[in-house]
Structure formats: C-alpha cells, structure tokens
Scaffold this motif. Sequence first.
Motif, PDB file in Angstrom:
ATOM      1  N   ARG A 290       0.876  -1.003   0.027  1.00 37.34           N
ATOM      2  CA  ARG A 290      -0.052   0.022   0.191  1.00 37.34           C
ATOM      3  C   ARG A 290       0.900   1.151   0.183  1.00 37.34           C
ATOM      4  NH1 ARG A 290      -5.473  -1.160   1.283  1.00 37.34           N
ATOM      5  NH2 ARG A 290      -5.806   0.784   1.006  1.00 37.34           N
ATOM      6  N   VAL A 291       0.576   2.197  -0.556  1.00 36.08           N
ATOM      7  CA  VAL A 291       1.279   3.435  -0.489  1.00 36.08           C
ATOM      8  C   VAL A 291       0.636   4.629   0.441  1.00 36.08           C
ATOM      9  CG1 VAL A 291       1.654   5.438  -2.123  1.00 36.08           C
ATOM     10  CG2 VAL A 291       1.525   3.256  -3.149  1.00 36.08           C
ATOM     11  N   GLY A 292       1.612   5.132   1.117  1.00 36.74           N
ATOM     12  CA  GLY A 292       1.091   6.169   2.149  1.00 36.74           C
ATOM     13  C   GLY A 292       2.042   5.946   3.432  1.00 36.74           C
ATOM     14  N   VAL A 293       2.105   6.682   4.312  1.00 40.04           N
ATOM     15  CA  VAL A 293       2.539   6.749   5.564  1.00 40.04           C
ATOM     16  C   VAL A 293       1.612   6.955   6.705  1.00 40.04           C
ATOM     17  CG1 VAL A 293       4.375   8.002   7.088  1.00 40.04           C
ATOM     18  CG2 VAL A 293       4.847   7.742   4.516  1.00 40.04           C
ATOM     19  N   PHE A 294       1.476   6.078   7.419  1.00 42.60           N
ATOM     20  CA  PHE A 294       0.066   6.042   8.349  1.00 42.60           C
ATOM     21  C   PHE A 294       0.521   5.701   9.552  1.00 42.60           C
ATOM     22  CE2 PHE A 294      -1.345   4.657   4.015  1.00 42.60           C
ATOM     23  CZ  PHE A 294      -2.036   5.649   3.712  1.00 42.60           C
ATOM     24  N   PRO A 295       0.005   6.439  10.629  1.00 43.75           N
ATOM     25  CA  PRO A 295       0.200   5.777  12.142  1.00 43.75           C
ATOM     26  C   PRO A 295      -1.090   4.902  11.997  1.00 43.75           C
ATOM     27  CG  PRO A 295      -0.618   8.051  11.960  1.00 43.75           C
ATOM     28  CD  PRO A 295      -0.162   7.760  10.554  1.00 43.75           C
ATOM     29  N   LEU A 296      -1.050   4.360  13.274  1.00 36.89           N
ATOM     30  CA  LEU A 296      -2.267   3.292  13.658  1.00 36.89           C
ATOM     31  C   LEU A 296      -3.349   3.938  13.452  1.00 36.89           C
ATOM     32  CD1 LEU A 296      -2.838   0.189  14.432  1.00 36.89           C
ATOM     33  CD2 LEU A 296      -2.799   1.126  16.795  1.00 36.89           C
ATOM     34  N   SER A 297      -3.520   4.896  14.043  1.00 37.86           N
ATOM     35  CA  SER A 297      -5.265   5.573  13.808  1.00 37.86           C
ATOM     36  C   SER A 297      -5.711   5.916  12.765  1.00 37.86           C
ATOM     37  CB  SER A 297      -5.034   6.725  15.021  1.00 37.86           C
ATOM     38  OG  SER A 297      -4.121   7.959  14.705  1.00 37.86           O
ATOM     39  N   ARG A 298      -4.604   6.236  11.588  1.00 36.76           N
ATOM     40  CA  ARG A 298      -4.814   6.702  10.487  1.00 36.76           C
ATOM     41  C   ARG A 298      -4.795   5.667   9.213  1.00 36.76           C
ATOM     42  NH1 ARG A 298      -2.362  12.234   9.178  1.00 36.76           N
ATOM     43  NH2 ARG A 298      -3.717  12.114   7.373  1.00 36.76           N
ATOM     44  N   LEU A 299      -4.790   4.331   9.499  1.00 29.32           N
ATOM     45  CA  LEU A 299      -4.479   3.338   8.732  1.00 29.32           C
ATOM     46  C   LEU A 299      -5.831   3.402   7.565  1.00 29.32           C
ATOM     47  CD1 LEU A 299      -3.431   0.252  10.587  1.00 29.32           C
ATOM     48  CD2 LEU A 299      -2.237   1.170   8.583  1.00 29.32           C
ATOM     49  N   PRO A 300      -5.600   2.863   6.555  1.00 28.49           N
ATOM     50  CA  PRO A 300      -6.654   2.955   5.536  1.00 28.49           C
ATOM     51  C   PRO A 300      -7.992   2.429   6.112  1.00 28.49           C
ATOM     52  CG  PRO A 300      -4.674   2.504   4.370  1.00 28.49           C
ATOM     53  CD  PRO A 300      -4.587   2.721   5.779  1.00 28.49           C
ATOM     54  N   ARG A 301      -9.083   2.952   5.724  1.00 24.12           N
ATOM     55  CA  ARG A 301     -10.478   2.447   6.375  1.00 24.12           C
ATOM     56  C   ARG A 301     -10.713   0.878   6.047  1.00 24.12           C
ATOM     57  NH1 ARG A 301     -14.049   5.589   8.476  1.00 24.12           N
ATOM     58  NH2 ARG A 301     -15.989   4.308   9.630  1.00 24.12           N
ATOM     59  N   ASP A 302     -10.469   0.608   4.811  1.00 26.54           N
ATOM     60  CA  ASP A 302     -10.606  -0.885   4.648  1.00 26.54           C
ATOM     61  C   ASP A 302      -9.782  -1.635   5.322  1.00 26.54           C
ATOM     62  OD1 ASP A 302      -8.363   0.183   2.780  1.00 26.54           O
ATOM     63  OD2 ASP A 302      -8.280  -1.722   2.285  1.00 26.54           O
ATOM     64  N   ILE A 303      -8.646  -1.441   5.765  1.00 22.00           N
ATOM     65  CA  ILE A 303      -7.943  -2.316   6.481  1.00 22.00           C
ATOM     66  C   ILE A 303      -8.254  -2.280   7.824  1.00 22.00           C
ATOM     67  CG2 ILE A 303      -5.489  -2.574   7.552  1.00 22.00           C
ATOM     68  CD1 ILE A 303      -4.170  -1.514   5.189  1.00 22.00           C
ATOM     69  N   GLN A 304      -8.653  -1.224   8.482  1.00 24.72           N
ATOM     70  CA  GLN A 304      -9.323  -1.172   9.886  1.00 24.72           C
ATOM     71  C   GLN A 304     -10.436  -1.958   9.984  1.00 24.72           C
ATOM     72  OE1 GLN A 304      -9.631   2.687  11.933  1.00 24.72           O
ATOM     73  NE2 GLN A 304      -8.028   3.793  10.578  1.00 24.72           N
ATOM     74  N   GLU A 305     -11.273  -1.995   8.935  1.00 26.73           N
ATOM     75  CA  GLU A 305     -12.571  -2.673   9.123  1.00 26.73           C
ATOM     76  C   GLU A 305     -12.489  -4.017   8.899  1.00 26.73           C
ATOM     77  OE1 GLU A 305     -15.006  -0.704   6.073  1.00 26.73           O
ATOM     78  OE2 GLU A 305     -15.657   0.931   7.442  1.00 26.73           O
ATOM     79  N   GLN A 306     -11.299  -4.505   8.475  1.00 24.94           N
ATOM     80  CA  GLN A 306     -11.045  -6.058   8.716  1.00 24.94           C
ATOM     81  C   GLN A 306     -10.910  -6.526  10.104  1.00 24.94           C
ATOM     82  OE1 GLN A 306      -8.598  -7.789   5.675  1.00 24.94           O
ATOM     83  NE2 GLN A 306      -8.164  -5.571   5.208  1.00 24.94           N
ATOM     84  N   VAL A 307     -10.468  -5.571  10.965  1.00 22.62           N
ATOM     85  CA  VAL A 307     -10.059  -5.791  12.604  1.00 22.62           C
ATOM     86  C   VAL A 307     -11.175  -5.237  13.170  1.00 22.62           C
ATOM     87  CG1 VAL A 307      -8.415  -5.274  14.174  1.00 22.62           C
ATOM     88  CG2 VAL A 307      -7.691  -5.442  11.909  1.00 22.62           C
ATOM     89  N   SER A 308     -11.779  -4.279  13.168  1.00 20.69           N
ATOM     90  CA  SER A 308     -13.072  -3.801  14.031  1.00 20.69           C
ATOM     91  C   SER A 308     -14.087  -3.350  13.263  1.00 20.69           C
ATOM     92  CB  SER A 308     -12.303  -2.904  15.113  1.00 20.69           C
ATOM     93  OG  SER A 308     -12.960  -2.791  16.133  1.00 20.69           O
ATOM     94  N   PHE A 309     -14.837  -2.392  14.209  1.00 19.57           N
ATOM     95  CA  PHE A 309     -15.837  -1.880  13.550  1.00 19.57           C
ATOM     96  C   PHE A 309     -16.299  -0.751  14.700  1.00 19.57           C
ATOM     97  CE2 PHE A 309     -17.617  -5.924  15.111  1.00 19.57           C
ATOM     98  CZ  PHE A 309     -18.447  -5.531  16.083  1.00 19.57           C
ATOM     99  N   GLY A 310     -17.163   0.324  14.397  1.00 20.95           N
ATOM    100  CA  GLY A 310     -17.538   1.545  15.084  1.00 20.95           C
ATOM    101  C   GLY A 310     -18.926   1.216  15.810  1.00 20.95           C
ATOM    102  N   LEU A 311     -19.385   2.266  16.674  1.00 24.27           N
ATOM    103  CA  LEU A 311     -20.672   2.129  17.056  1.00 24.27           C
ATOM    104  C   LEU A 311     -21.942   1.992  15.935  1.00 24.27           C
ATOM    105  CD1 LEU A 311     -20.589   5.203  19.875  1.00 24.27           C
ATOM    106  CD2 LEU A 311     -20.997   2.649  20.218  1.00 24.27           C
ATOM    107  N   THR A 312     -21.148   2.536  14.717  1.00 25.92           N
ATOM    108  CA  THR A 312     -22.426   2.468  13.573  1.00 25.92           C
ATOM    109  C   THR A 312     -21.754   2.075  12.290  1.00 25.92           C
ATOM    110  OG1 THR A 312     -21.955   4.846  13.305  1.00 25.92           O
ATOM    111  CG2 THR A 312     -23.925   4.331  14.647  1.00 25.92           C
TER     112      THR A 312
END
Length: 490
Positions: free
Chosen positions: A54-76
């Motif tokens: 993947r292209v980009g420099v990301f801290p954990l809190s700003r990883l691409p959304r599609d990667i984050q959503e494989q691990v967890s989800f939000g209130l909505t």
Amino acid sequence: MIKVQHYLWYVQGFFKKYKAIIVVSIVIGVGMFIALPSLLTIVPFGKPTEYIGRVGVFPLSRLPRDIQEQVSFGLTRVEADGQVSPALASSFGVEEDGKAYRFTLRPDVKWQDGQTVTPQDVTYNFSDIDVVRSPNDIVYRLQTQQNQTEQVKETFLPSSFPAVVTQPLFKQVRTRSLFGTKTIVYGMGAYTITDIVYKGPGIQEFTLDSPKNRKVYRFYPTEHDAIVAFKQGEIDRIDDIQDLEDIFDWPTLDKHLITKTDQYVGVFFNLGYQVGEDHPYGNKQLRQALNLAIQKPQGTDRILSPIYKRSWAYVGNEDDLDHFEQDTKLAVETYLKANLFTPLAIELTTIPSYAKEAELVKASWEQLGKLAKTQCQQEKASENCDQIDIAVSIHISNIPDLSNYQVLLVGQQIPLDPDQYSLWHSTQPTNFTHYKNARTDKLLEDGRKSTNKEERKLLYQEFQTLLVKESPVIFLEAIKTYTVERKGIL
C-alpha cells in the motif's frame, strides 16, 4: 543411608559446578514458555499468506479504512446507500432537541481477548462534547457554552453525528515480559493484529491473521517505491495504485481496475487567491467558461455532484444538474462575457498521478483563450482583444499546499453523510476553495440541524444544484485505481 548421602553430595557438587548454566537454562525455558503464544502467531505453519503493498505513511489511528474494518467496527456502520445503521450499538437516537445522541450497546460483543465490550471501552476523542456512560448506554452531549453576556449560546450536534462514530474502535493493552513492554491492539472483527513494525512516524509492516489466512501489509512512500518492491518480490500484490509504470503489460500480471464512486477527481478554484487585488477566479462566468472548455468522460464514471451517487440525498433527477458538457462555442461566449480583457496566467497544481489529466486541462484552456481572442477580433468587441490569451503552467507536487494555490487538480473523498458543511460552508477553515454563498451556507446549516430525512434530502438536493452551477470545482470523474498481483496468487 550412606548411599543417599553420596547421591546428595553428587547432586550438590554437580549443581555447584554447573550452577550458572542451570540458572540460565531455567530462565530461557521460562521465557520461551511465556513467549510461545506470540511465536505461534508469527510462524505461519503452512497458513496461506498474502504480502500486500500500500502507498502512504500512516500511524495506527489513520490506517486506510478498509484495513481497519477487517479488524474492528464502530458504534455504527454506513450502508451502500449512505444510510447509517447500528453496529456495536444496538440502537441510537437524538435527544434534548438535537443537543445529544444516545447509543445503546449490544450486550454480546467481545474484544478479541475475550473481554466484553463496555461503554467505558468506547473512547472517541471529541472536543466540546461531554460523554456520559451508564452500564449499557453512551450519551454524547454538546457542552454548554456561554458568551460574554452569560447568555447560553444555542448549539446542537449535527445530524451527521451518527456517521462520525462509524470509525472502527480498538483496545490497546500494554504487557510486560522478559523482553520488555509490548502494546497489543485488539478489535472486534474477523482479523486480529499479530504484528506491527514502525518506521519513523508511520507503520512499515502490519500483519493480520484469521483462522484461514494471513495478510501482511507493507507500506511505501510512493507508488514507484511500491512497484520496485513488487519487482523485487517483497510483495505479491499492490492495492490502490494509479500508475502501473512499465509493469502494465507484464504477461504474468493480473490487473483489476476499480472505480471508486465515493471519490472524484476535480479541478478546484481558489476563490480567495489574491495578487494585489481579488484574483479573477471569483468571477463565476470565468469558472463556468473554463468548466465548459474541458471534455468530460462519459458513462457511469462521470461525476456530476459532490454527493455520493448512491446516497439517499443524491439529486433525484440528474437532468436538474448542470452537466457542463464540453461546448467550445458556449465556453467562448461565456469567457467573453466575463469581461476580463487581460492576460490570464493560470498556475495549475496537481500531483504526479494526475499529470496527464493536467496536460489535457492546460490544452483545453489555452485553446479557449485562442478561440476567444479570434472571436473578439472578428467582432471588434474591444480594443483589448490581444490581452485575453490564457497561459497555463503546471506545478507538480507530491503534497500540494491547500493554503497557497491558484487552481488545484486533485482527488476528493466524498463524505459518508451528505452533510458537507466542513467542505463548503464559508466559515470553515477546511473550505480550501474559500467559496462563499449565502444560500448554500443556509442550506448546509439547515441540513445539519434537521433530523428529518426527507427534509434533509430536499435541502441537500438544492445545495447540489446550486453548487454545481456556481462551479467552485469542476467535477470530472470517479477515481480509478488498480489492484495488481502475480497470476495465481489469489
């Protein structure tokens, strides 16, 4: 009895002689026992593993959304049509005349460490918002503010607030072992985070595991760096890449073109740009003429509005929107009506991925200037016909400065909710075009106050038609990216 004493002497002598070795062995054994669970997550043991670039420099809190959503989800979560539905929350609703939102949590959701998710675990970082937690509920309430006369200032949480808490949630736990401290990150989704390797401010490598497979994401600062890594065999796949360079025609390569209809390429004018005095980009007829001069793509790739096509708030009939299809004759007439009669030098800023598109825009606008000059001379409309040429220079930047540009050709993410107050309201610092219109301001204000879906729909449909006509941005097309992989990998 004597034999027992002899054995004890032998044992004592052996221990005394090899004491250091025995102690070190015990320590290593205990350490290996403690570390065994972590080692088991690292060693694949035949589990299918994908190495993805993947292209980009990301801290954990700003990883691409599609990667984050494989691990967890939000209130909505946001559905395909843009509507917000419960996820971790079982239900949610607005209270106190729009000043608060209540979310009731599902009782059966657990973190990946087996612990039940509680309201105390939900830790979105909001400013000016009070959070009240009970055993089952979370209430977000706007803080009461007072002005200098001590009168309470009327405020509200925007109706788009439920879309904000779609951000996936994570729990971080610090653990200690013989090898030091380690932060373990837990989610609630199908994949667990088993390893994170940092390089500078961003993540270099990010490993996800599920019972069936493993994904190792490797991050690169530019698309070229990712392609080099692909050639060298570091990765077997690259996601979200726009320029394939020389690997485009590789026979061993599978290419998948993806059209992202929730993102668009646009030409943004800086209406607040000043050179001594107000720059002509504030002239609506000039913007419309430049809009009409550009050839737009046809079909489903074309973007006409700042709101997502599948959104419930998208304009009901696209014929109600100005399409601004290329019309050279009308572009010339509109340009002459702008009454500039002065040479127009446009600096067009873009990123490397859109260099080809920038060249096409440059050619279209310079051709407009030539045609307008010719028509002006034929009609003898002004003695200043020689002064209406258009010259365009292209400035390529990896990270364009949104506070200092004339015209900007870039991609734009469409917000999840049709509320676009932060992008287009005249008071917002994130309105980088400095667009200002009293009517669109009022529509955006009313749209985020109302919780009535039909009322919001009408407000945002009017907002779309007005903004498109005003042309602070020229809408071109949906962003296209490639996923490339070696054949047989997936």
